[in-house]
Design an enzyme around this catalytic site. Structure first.
Site, short mmCIF file in Angstrom:
data_model
loop_
_atom_site.label_atom_id
_atom_site.label_comp_id
_atom_site.label_asym_id
_atom_site.label_seq_id
_atom_site.Cartn_x
_atom_site.Cartn_y
_atom_site.Cartn_z
CB CYS A 1 2.04 6.69 19.93
SG CYS A 1 0.45 6.52 19.07
CE LYS B 1 -4.38 -7.95 34.17
NZ LYS B 1 -5.38 -7.12 34.20
CG HIS C 1 -30.70 -10.28 40.28
ND1 HIS C 1 -32.17 -10.08 40.72
CD2 HIS C 1 -30.30 -10.74 41.50
CE1 HIS C 1 -32.23 -10.08 41.87
NE2 HIS C 1 -31.20 -10.66 42.48
#
Length: 617
Positions: A2, A494, A513
């Site tokens: 805002c 990003k 894994h």
């Protein structure tokens, strides 16, 4: 999150507010609105879902109609993005208008009470509840002036807010208040500005007051700025700050996007972060915030780093740096989790908070908790006189300059430089870092701006071309080891932030894994494989990826052979110490995310649903 802009003076308030809202677009928003007091003392209010340009389409008739008004850009919390949920909000009697950043946590209870008193609501927002609470308090206390009514109402709510409010019966007066969300007041000649930060009024004045936590101000041309405590109305003498910001810093300067500009500013931002703090020939690292509190750090049982998002990734690198060079145990925590898990904090702990804006709500709350427990708290932030800078016992500014793009670039690398300096300073002081190694490391650190410049020029066009091949990718995997595991996390963040492609960062050793199940001919894998640091292990990782037909984009040192020969795409960066490789490797990863997003047609500077400064939980 805002943005607020307010103005009273002699200029066209419409132009000041609209241009100010444009300056705050980087904060992230989904709707916008404006209200002006016309010459007949009536409120003219326009608001809409969408961008500031959409607001201009529905409000341009308000030009040159008023010299007092306010506007808002909203990031939805209560209620979907819509015209009716947009700010400003008006009271039931249409005499009070208000804009608000933050969250009123007890709004539902207040709304129920007001509904029982006959109030009606047009929106789903907590802000409309607050403006009607102010009306209710005024109706019940007709003898009180407007600022006092606002103060009484604010003492009935809890949560976080920055507000600006006007009343039809009090012409020429703006009342502002702050608890948890930032608010600045610009001081001009016969004019005053209000904004979430100084960028909307930087060309008009160099003097500003940053409203402190729990303070409110009554602003008018007749009486100036009167600052009071929200709690008890005690008068407060303002601290007037001289703005260091200039207009050139917050404009694109010929670049297509702020993000690209800020990527290319990194040689300068890194140099500015080190300037005056590192004397290579003398073998000195000067960190006043550390030097003044060396014993606190030296005697610390552990250091806790708290941060969110990109700053958390910087903190992970900081953990590696401090533990390696200073041999002090370090824990890195998400600020949002730290404050809620009943953490063990002792008086001999040092808590380091990292935040670009210095206003991150979760980090602020975690710092307050640490301070209550008696820990020494240290801040690393980019914005001078921000909330974190004020609450901490000591700290370091990054001096990266204003960062407008929502996805952090230069602030991240500047944070890594500060953490490197802290680790070197502490390591040298406590005898864990020998003189020869210390001298070598500060020389390499000093050389980083030149190396970053080299990376930008050598990789920009190449990365731009590589990006075209991944416009339609659905997923990405980023892998790194040691210092470059956080680099993998940051590279993935990003990409997902600005291109909306799902991306994950993993320690390369963890590939077997779970993530290896995802690898096929359609999966792009970015692997960060500098020569220094687990290179042979990374060679094995690439072999495993290629055996499953994955597409490898390798970030390697110049002259690399093994990984390069197996990779589909190769991006070369200069060799440096392993501890600094996250700074150098960040550049091509930022460029890759940027150009993939550009080619996908995404709004790079203002990605959907994101905000630059997260001032609510």
């Amino acid at each position: 999150m805002c943005g607020i802009v307010g103005y009273t003076g002699f200029r066209d308030a419409y132009e000041v507010v609209i241009n100010g809202l444009r300056r705050l677009e980087y904060r992230g928003y989904d709707s916008a609105g404006i209200v002006l007091r016309d010459k007949n003392n009536q409120f003219e209010l326009k608001k809409t879902k969408g961008k500031v340009d959409d607001l201009v389409e529905v409000s341009s008739q308000l030009k040159e109609t008023s010299t007092i008004g306010m506007g808002h850009t909203r990031w939805a919390t209560h209620g979907v993005p819509s015209d009716r949920n947009s700010h400003p909000h008006m009271s039931n009697n249409e005499k009070i208008v208000l804009v608000h950043n933050g969250i009123i946590e007890n709004y539902d209870t207040i709304k129920t009470m007001l509904t029982e008193k006959g109030f009606t609501f047009q929106s789903e927002t907590d802000t409309e509840v607050l403006v009607n609470l102010i009306q209710f308090v005024m109706d019940e206390n007709a003898n009180l002036d407007f600022p006092t009514v606002v103060r009484f109402a604010l003492n009935e709510v809890y949560g976080a807010y920055a507000i600006t409010v006007m009343h039809q019966d009090f012409p020429g007066e703006l009342v502002v208040a702050r608890l948890g969300s930032p608010l600045a007041i610009g001081l001009g000649e016969n004019e005053f500005f209000i904004a979430s930060d100084a960028s909307p009024f930087v060309e008009f004045t160099k003097e500003a007051i940053y409203l402190e936590e729990g303070h409110m101000a009554i602003i008018s041309l007749e009486k100036g700025v009167d600052i009071r405590s929200i709690q008890d109305n005690s008068k407060i003498e303002p601290a007037i700050q001289e703005l260091k910001l200039n207009l050139e810093q917050i404009e694109k300067g010929g670049y297509e996007h702020f993000m690209l500009k800020e990527i290319f500013e990194q040689p300068k931002s890194i140099h500015d972060t080190m300037r005056g703090r590192i004397l290579v020939n003398e073998g000195v690292v000067k960190m006043a915030g550390i030097w003044d509190h060396l014993e606190k750090f030296k005697n610390a049982k552990r250091i806790i780093i708290i941060a969110c998002g990109t700053s958390w990734h910087a903190g992970l690198v900081g953990e590696y740096l401090i533990e390696e060079f200073a041999r002090i145990p370090v824990e890195v925590e998400y600020a949002s989790e730290f404050r809620y898990r009943n953490p063990i904090i002792n008086s001999d702990d040092v808590v380091i908070a990292i935040s670009q804006s210095g206003e991150t709500a979760d980090t602020m709350a975690a710092l307050k908790l640490a301070k209550e427990k008696g820990a020494f708290i240290y801040g690393i932030c980019n914005v001078v006189d921000s909330s974190i800078a004020r609450i901490t016992d000591a700290g370091s500014y990054t001096h990266a300059g204003p960062e407008i793009g929502v996805a952090s670039t230069k602030a991240f690398t500047a944070q890594l430089v500060i953490l490197s300096l802290i680790a070197l300073k502490l390591g040298k002081h406590n005898g864990q870092l020998g003189n020869a190694e210390f001298m070598s490391l500060i020389a390499e650190l000093d050389a980083l701006p030149t190396k970053i410049e080299e990376v930008l020029h050598a990789t920009h066009d190449l990365v731009k071309e590589i990006s075209k091949d991944f416009v339609n990718a659905q997923n990405f995997l980023y892998l790194g080891r040691g210092y470059n595991y956080p680099s993998a996390l940051e590279g993935a963040l990003k990409l997902k932030e600005i291109s909306y492609i799902h991306a994950e960062g993993y320690p390369a050793a963890e590939m077997k894994h779970g993530p290896i199940a995802l690898i096929d001919e359609n999966m792009p894998i970015v692997i960060i494989a500098p020569k220094k640091g687990h290179y042979d292990k990374l060679v094995s990782n690439v072999q495993e990826i290629k055996a499953r037909k994955g597409k490898v984009i390798a970030v390697v040192n110049k002259g690399d052979v093994q990984v390069s020969e197996m990779s589909d795409y190769v991006i070369e960066i200069p060799e440096t110490s392993e501890c600094y490789s996250p700074i150098v490797s960040a550049i091509p990863l930022q460029l890759l995310a940027y150009y993939i997003a550009v080619y996908r047609g995404a709004n790079v500077d203002q990605p959907r649903n994101l905000a630059k400064s997260v001032t609510v939980e």
